[in-house]
Write an enzyme that holds these catalytic residues in place. Structure first.
Site, PDB file in Angstrom:
ATOM      1  NE  ARG A 111      -2.392   1.142   3.499  1.00 35.68           N
ATOM      2  CZ  ARG A 111      -3.456   1.237   4.275  1.00 35.68           C
ATOM      3  NH1 ARG A 111      -3.627   0.364   5.275  1.00 35.68           N
ATOM      4  NH2 ARG A 111      -4.374   2.172   4.072  1.00 35.68           N
ATOM      5  CD  GLU A 114     -11.809  -3.719   2.791  1.00 33.64           C
ATOM      6  OE1 GLU A 114     -11.849  -4.646   3.606  1.00 33.64           O
ATOM      7  OE2 GLU A 114     -11.824  -3.891   1.575  1.00 33.64           O
ATOM      8  CG  ASP A 115     -12.617  -0.865   7.527  1.00 34.01           C
ATOM      9  OD1 ASP A 115     -11.775   0.042   7.408  1.00 34.01           O
ATOM     10  OD2 ASP A 115     -12.394  -1.924   8.125  1.00 34.01           O
ATOM     11  CD  GLU A 168      -0.612  -1.315   7.639  1.00 40.77           C
ATOM     12  OE1 GLU A 168      -1.763  -0.843   7.536  1.00 40.77           O
ATOM     13  OE2 GLU A 168      -0.344  -2.297   8.361  1.00 40.77           O
ATOM     14  CG  ASP A 169      -1.132   1.476  11.249  1.00 35.08           C
ATOM     15  OD1 ASP A 169      -0.258   0.676  11.642  1.00 35.08           O
ATOM     16  OD2 ASP A 169      -2.305   1.443  11.658  1.00 35.08           O
ATOM     17  NE  ARG A 178      -1.886  -1.034  16.088  1.00 32.75           N
ATOM     18  CZ  ARG A 178      -1.821  -0.627  14.824  1.00 32.75           C
ATOM     19  NH1 ARG A 178      -1.761  -1.502  13.840  1.00 32.75           N
ATOM     20  NH2 ARG A 178      -1.796   0.653  14.527  1.00 32.75           N
TER      21      ARG A 178
END
Length: 801
Positions: free
Chosen positions: A540, A557-558, A644-645, A692
């Site tokens: 992404r 997407e949500d 990834e964020d 995380r």
């Protein structure tokens, strides 16, 4: 009478010239034709002199002769011929570019041999190379080679000295007379002359050397590095000491120094003369004779007094409370005082004639240091006192930038060295001076991305540019498209209505086949569906060529966002193009019980991350994420399908030294998103949360520090606080009335909490809510965005693949 006066004046002048010639005080240059006058350097504090340096203290003539004080630079170089047989080497004569052209800039480190001892400092250097994106384990693909033999300390009296290095180096099968090799060295030569001889023939190898002299330094071939101690951190490093831009910038002391006073030999002249300018008030220059085994044999009349004065002061207290720090030469040209002064935001006053300053090829040291002349020591106090406080503040700010960009860790010193060599190899994509000497520095401004400064988010203000007025939305899709009521379709429609949207990219990371074209809604902007590379999370953040705008709106997407919320976030980002601007915020904390970093998703006033499920940032960060970060971190993200964020937030904060910016969403945002989200189970999964936590500590370990910065600033559109059930078009009318009549809706930005000042060296950005003109302008922008969202749609197109 007039003729007689002219005759006497002429006779006096002739007699004076004759006397000067007899004393050797005037040198008449040989006449030359066509030579242009020398360029002047008005900002240089002291002039440069070509004749040998005079001594401050009397020396024994025999000792002076033995030390070669009257030897010409050419003869001095010949004395060191064993080390510098390739002293005329340049990149075009002693470097093979063919391997670099085939495989890119790759660096090979020789495997360590059994029984060979390696110092802690050299192990840090090798580890930094092996952990970098330049490293290759295949010598056939290497552009540059680094020995595993420890070459850092070539002082024969040192316990770290490696014996028989000459035969060991010559026996390396890939040595090839040193061609395309890089040798690191901190100490060369030994008592009494401290020559720059490494004890073996370096051939055509490049030197990354501390205390390099301008006589032996080979420009654009060697690299001058700073002298660093074995305690210097491998990664991360200490932050600079300048926490705020205090004005006036003066500290308790104007000029300080504390160190050894050499009684005899090289380096003794300057330090023995420091007492002449020491006044024990604002100029505190302290020396001690207590060093070495036989210092009492050479003890002079001042030693006892100097030693007593020396013990009265704490070095760290002086260092962090001084405006200028003297950096005189020691036995060698370099000194530990140099890096200590940079880190403490104490402007270095360089007093080491003939020293090739660290990274002089790329760094403009006139913006961060005062470069003095050893012969003009007595003029230094008056010179530094004459520097205006605005200039002092600028010098101190630059010391902090340079420290954190290139010197705070061994890794940064090594990477800067490699980047300099890479720029030489690929000159067509080399960095310019602005990239090296301004934030964020050459290590984060990769010229492989672009050689045009306007393509980076850091230089808009300096170039007088603005980011493009459009954004590209990248929606990350991981679930199959089975219903026309799915959140992704509603999100597509809301984003497409934005007047600022140029295109929408749907990144299909779902295991199911791509949906047919007719399944996607018709929109007024192009919708491009791309199948993700290997269907991994890091895809992404790929620098897709399809992204043609500066801004990227990254969406899950949500995600539930309205068109007005999208427009508001983009409007804020245009004022902060180097940062992440978005809606969902998270924070980190230090868990003292577990002695590790913690991650929290609690909705509080404090945050340090803005998640990329609904955030805007510059597209350059896609390139930096893909090409700067190591494969190990990206592989971890892909294996976990998580974090990834967080990694993107780590990267952007490490580059900017600033926190992200949170914009406020509607109150029902949290409940709506958590109620409809296909990932709701993930957020509630304790394993997901534990992953995380692990990511946080893994990332902090690689960066060598915690780059995330806390903030309490929130930018809030006041219109969203209206509790009435009004439609956006009805709000537009009210906003227009408020603007005309000075009503409450004229304020678009609202700061909910007092922001924490950033810990960087640049002045904090003015709060946009404190400027009436800026506030009214932003209100106009918001009203215009609302008008566009209520306007009739244009020609609709179907998505293409």
């Amino acid at each position: 009478m007039q003729a007689k006066k002219r005759y006497l004046a002429l006779l006096s002048a002739a007699a004076g010239l004759a006397l000067l010639f007899c004393l050797g005080g005037v040198q008449v240059p040989a006449p030359s034709r066509g030579r242009s006058p020398a360029r002047r350097h008005p900002e240089r504090p002291w002039p440069r002199f070509l004749e040998p340096l005079p001594s401050f203290v009397p020396t024994d003539p025999e000792e002076t002769e033995e030390r070669g004080a009257h030897t010409s630079p050419r003869l001095k170089r010949d004395v060191n011929s064993s080390a510098y047989r390739g002293r005329r080497c340049r990149m075009d004569s002693c470097f093979d570019f063919s391997a670099c052209a085939r495989h890119g800039f790759k660096v090979y480190v020789y495997p360590q041999q059994k029984g060979e001892k390696i110092s802690e400092s050299y192990q840090k250097i090798l580890s930094s190379i092996e952990g970098s994106r330049f490293y290759t384990s295949d010598p056939s693909q290497a552009c540059l080679f680094v020995l595993s033999l420890d070459t850092l300390d070539r002082d024969q009296l040192s316990p770290q000295y490696v014996h028989n290095l000459k035969s060991k180096v010559q026996g390396q099968p890939l040595w090839n007379n040193g061609r395309n090799h890089l040798i690191f060295n901190l100490y060369s030569g030994t008592w009494p002359d401290y020559a720059e001889d490494l004890g073996f023939d370096i051939g055509q190898a490049m030197l990354a050397k501390a205390s390099s002299s301008t006589e032996n330094f080979r420009p654009h071939f060697d690299v001058s590095i700073p002298l660093f101690s074995k305690e210097h951190r491998r990664t991360g490093g200490e932050r600079g000491s300048l926490r705020a831009n205090t004005v006036p910038p003066f500290r308790k002391y104007m000029l300080v120094f504390k160190g050894k006073r050499y009684l005899t030999g090289i380096g003794s002249d300057t330090r023995n003369a420091l007492y002449h300018v020491h006044n024990a008030e604002d100029v505190v220059l302290l020396t001690t004779c207590k060093h070495g085994k036989d210092w009492q044999k050479h003890k002079d009349a001042r030693c006892d007094r100097d030693n007593a004065e020396y013990d009265k002061y704490d070095y760290k207290e002086m260092l962090h409370n001084a405006t200028f720090c003297l950096v005189p030469r020691g036995r060698r040209l370099g000194s530990f005082r140099f890096l200590e002064a940079l880190q403490a935001a104490c402007v270095p006053v360089m007093l080491s004639n003939g020293w090739e300053l660290p990274f002089s090829e790329i760094i403009n040291w006139n913006t961060a240091a005062v470069i003095g002349d050893e012969r003009l020591l007595l003029q230094i106090p008056s010179t530094v006192r004459s520097i205006h406080q605005d200039k002092i503040l600028a010098l101190r700010q630059q010391t902090q930038f340079l420290w954190e960009a290139y010197f705070s860790s061994v890794e940064k010193i090594v990477l800067t060295t490699l980047e300099i060599i890479q720029d030489r190899v690929f000159q067509h994509t080399s960095r310019n001076s602005l990239m090296w000497n301004s934030h964020p520095g050459g290590l984060f401004a990769l010229p492989q991305y672009s050689v045009y400064l306007g393509d980076f988010p850091f230089y808009y203000a300096q170039l007088g540019l603005k980011p493009s007025p459009k954004f590209t939305a990248v929606i990350h899709a991981v679930t199959p498209l089975v219903s026309q009521s799915q959140p992704i379709l509603k999100l597509l429609a809301a984003v497409a209505k934005s007047h600022h949207c140029a295109q929408i990219i749907v990144l299909w990371n779902c295991d199911k086949p791509l949906p047919a074209k007719h399944r996607w809604p018709a929109t007024s902007v192009p919708v491009i569906v791309i199948e993700g590379e290997n269907k991994v999370m890091s895809s992404r953040f790929q620098p897709y060529e399809t992204i043609v705008t500066d801004a990227v709106l990254s969406l899950d997407e949500d995600t539930v966002l309205s068109t007005t919320e999208v427009d508001f976030a983009f409007t804020v980002w245009q004022s902060f193009p180097e940062r992440i601007v978005g809606y969902p915020a998270r924070s980190h904390f230090w868990d003292s019980n577990k002695e590790r970093w913690g991650y929290t998703s609690k909705w509080t006033n404090d945050y340090s991350m803005v998640l990329t499920g609904a955030a805007i940032y510059h597209r350059y960060y896609h390139y930096l994420y893909t090409n700067y970060l190591p494969a190990s971190l990206k592989s971890m993200v892909d294996q976990l399908a998580n974090c990834e964020d967080i990694l993107m937030n780590f990267l952007v904060s490490a580059v900017t030294k600033l926190p992200p910016i949170k914009v406020t969403q509607k109150k029902q945002y949290k409940e709506t998103m958590m109620g409809q989200s296909s990932r709701a189970s993930r957020w509630a999964d304790p394993d997901h949360f534990a992953q995380r936590q692990t990511c946080m500590n893994k990332f902090a370990s690689w960066f060598g520090t915690m780059p995330l910065v806390h903030s309490q600033m929130r930018l809030d559109p006041v219109l969203f606080k209206d509790q009435e059930a009004v439609q956006p078009c009805e709000r537009l009318g009210r906003a227009g009335q408020g603007m005309k009549g000075g009503g409450s809706h004229s304020s678009v930005f609202h700061v909910q909490h007092t922001p924490i000042p950033p810990r960087g060296i640049s002045p904090p950005r003015q709060n946009v809510a404190n400027d009436d003109d800026r506030r009214n302008w932003d209100a106009s922008v918001e009203a215009y965005a609302l008008q566009q969202s209520c306007a009739p749609t244009h020609t609709r197109t179907r998505p293409h693949y």
